[in-house]
Design a protein around this motif. Structure first.
Motif, short mmCIF file in Angstrom:
data_model
loop_
_atom_site.label_atom_id
_atom_site.label_comp_id
_atom_site.label_asym_id
_atom_site.label_seq_id
_atom_site.Cartn_x
_atom_site.Cartn_y
_atom_site.Cartn_z
N ASN A 1 4.70 -15.87 0.20
CA ASN A 1 6.00 -15.58 -0.39
C ASN A 1 5.87 -15.34 -1.89
N ALA A 2 6.68 -14.42 -2.40
CA ALA A 2 6.68 -14.11 -3.83
C ALA A 2 8.03 -13.50 -4.19
N SER A 3 8.39 -13.64 -5.46
CA SER A 3 9.60 -12.98 -5.96
C SER A 3 9.33 -11.49 -6.13
N LEU A 4 10.38 -10.68 -6.01
CA LEU A 4 10.22 -9.21 -6.02
C LEU A 4 11.34 -8.57 -6.83
N VAL B 1 2.32 -12.60 -6.98
CA VAL B 1 1.98 -13.59 -5.98
C VAL B 1 1.12 -14.68 -6.61
N PRO B 2 1.21 -15.89 -6.11
CA PRO B 2 0.36 -16.96 -6.65
C PRO B 2 -1.11 -16.72 -6.28
N ILE B 3 -1.99 -17.39 -7.00
CA ILE B 3 -3.42 -17.21 -6.77
C ILE B 3 -3.84 -17.75 -5.40
N VAL C 1 5.28 -6.05 4.65
CA VAL C 1 6.03 -6.90 3.74
C VAL C 1 7.49 -6.89 4.18
N ILE C 2 8.09 -8.07 4.30
CA ILE C 2 9.51 -8.21 4.63
C ILE C 2 10.24 -8.57 3.34
N ILE C 3 11.23 -7.75 2.97
CA ILE C 3 11.93 -7.90 1.69
C ILE C 3 13.37 -8.34 1.94
N LYS C 4 13.74 -9.43 1.29
CA LYS C 4 15.11 -9.95 1.35
C LYS C 4 15.69 -9.89 -0.05
N LEU C 5 16.74 -9.07 -0.23
CA LEU C 5 17.34 -8.85 -1.55
C LEU C 5 18.47 -9.84 -1.80
N ALA D 1 9.88 -11.47 -1.34
CA ALA D 1 8.97 -10.69 -0.50
C ALA D 1 8.11 -11.64 0.32
N LYS D 2 8.02 -11.36 1.62
CA LYS D 2 7.17 -12.14 2.50
C LYS D 2 6.05 -11.22 3.00
#
Length: 431
Positions: A51-54, A331-333, A345-349, A406-407
């Motif tokens: 998971n990460a911010s987008l 994304v984190p390391i 990638v699944i994007i949730k706005l 973003a997943k």
């Protein structure tokens, strides 16, 4: 065995006795259930996600126009939602220089390559009363001084007079040398005649035909001609030396002229480039231009003479036209080594709640090769978004820089493998 109402334990009776049907079927059912669990765990799998911010944007992202210093804004040339093209002046910040004078001077220096040859034309083309501000004015004065020096060097007649004088000297010396050569030829012939005459008189004197006085008179004439010949030869040598000096002076003068011209021209070019650099620096600082073509959107400005702080966003230019949608996420390391090109990638706005609108689909396009520095470091990932149709079949309205989550689907891993991952870690440590 029963002795006085006491039951004694008979070991052989329990060992030889068969288990009951319930125990047999219970063990069988337990074994079958364990096998079914293993089979289910090997076939059942779920996604391993990251998971990460987008931030959703386009291939050409919007351009944020920021204030370069603290001050007032003097002119605003466009209204909200106006269409602008790349290079358009959107606004002008307060400064000690005049925009029209500075931009006109910059255009003249950039476009005009013809060298001016008269001081009157120079003063008309580059007037000294331009409003350029405190920083640009001294540089402009240096440019004008260098230009005047070059024009004066070209227009003064000292060079032409010197060239004419050297040419006249050269021609005169050549003519004198030619006359001397002719004179030497005459003297040489005269010397030969006198030598013959002298030899004849010597023979006659030895025979007693002529007197000693006559011989001395002829010898005196012969020596006089010989002395004249020697003097003229010496004069010819001196004339050739002077001619060589004239040639050297002419060459030195020409080289000096070329050197002086080169010095003046180089000084002018240096001052010109220095002035252009200061003009561009002023333009970067006080003139707000649009770097791209698009639609202008006001951010923190409403009227002229409004005070602005350094780094404050004034306008945002949103690009026009249909462009590819891109998502920028960090994304984190941890687990980032599993990210590959083309992963789903699944994007949730945040603008459109997932439970009501659904999610967007995308694929990993690129991932940075080095992590972002800092305490919250990570890798930058670009996600290519297919379209704005969600998994619920709804079409979203695009707005620049919408934020969300973003997943990234890294891989499908079975439940059985996940269980064995733990045991494998234990085995590796034991080894």
């Amino acid at each position: 065995m029963k002795d006085k109402d006491i039951w004694l334990y008979d070991e052989s009776a329990y060992i030889k006795r068969k288990p009951t049907w319930m125990l047999r079927w219970g063990v069988l059912l337990l074994f079958g259930f364990f096998v079914m669990v293993l089979v289910f765990a090997s076939f059942f799998s779920y996604n391993e996600n990251l998971n990460a911010s987008l931030v959703l944007t386009t291939e050409t992202p919007p351009a944020h126009i920021m204030s370069k210093h603290t001050g007032r804004i003097l002119d605003i040339n466009n209204l909200h939602n106006d269409t602008v093209i790349s290079g358009d002046i959107l606004a002008v910040m307060e400064s000690t220089g005049n925009l029209q004078d500075i931009m006109s001077l910059k255009n003249k220096l950039t476009l005009n390559t013809t060298l001016l040859s008269d001081l009157t034309i120079l003063n008309k083309h580059y007037p000294s009363n331009l409003e350029l501000g405190n920083k640009i004015r001294p540089i402009y004065n240096g440019f004008l001084d260098a230009y005047r020096n070059l024009i004066l060097y070209h227009n003064l007649n000292d060079k032409e007079l010197k060239e004419v004088d050297l040419k006249r000297q050269y021609v005169g010396k050549n003519l004198t040398i030619q006359n001397k050569k002719n004179e030497i030829l005459i003297l040489q012939r005269n010397l030969e005649i006198n030598k013959t005459d002298y030899d004849r008189y010597v023979e006659l004197f030895e025979k007693g035909v002529v007197s000693l006085k006559e011989l001395e008179r002829v010898e005196k004439g012969y020596l006089s001609i010989q002395r004249q010949y020697s003097n003229v030869t010496k004069e010819l040598y001196e004339l050739n030396t002077e001619l060589f000096k004239i040639k050297n002076n002419d060459l030195l003068f020409k080289n000096s002229g070329i050197r002086n011209k080169s010095v003046h021209a180089s000084t002018l070019e240096f001052e010109k480039q220095k002035l252009l650099a200061f003009l561009k620096e002023w333009e970067e600082m006080f003139v707000l231009k649009s770097p791209i073509s698009g639609r202008i959107s006001y951010s923190n400005i409403w009227v002229k003479n409004q005070n602005l702080k350094k780094g404050q966003v004034i306008f945002t230019v949103v690009p026009l036209g249909n462009q590819k949608l891109l998502g920028r996420c960090r994304v984190p390391i941890r687990n980032s080594g599993k990210i590959r090109h083309g992963q789903r990638v699944i994007i949730k706005l945040d603008n459109y709640p997932y439970r009501e609108w659904g999610a967007l689909n995308g694929t990993v396009k690129t991932i940075s090769e080095v992590p972002y520095p800092g305490d919250n470091g990570g890798y930058d990932v670009l996600v290519e978004v297919e379209d704005l149709i969600t998994t619920y079949g709804k079409t979203l309205v695009f707005k620049q820089e919408m934020q969300g989550n973003a997943k990234i689907i890294l891989a499908k891993v079975s439940l059985l493998k996940r269980v064995f991952y733990q045991f494998r870690e234990i085995w590796e440590f034991e080894e």
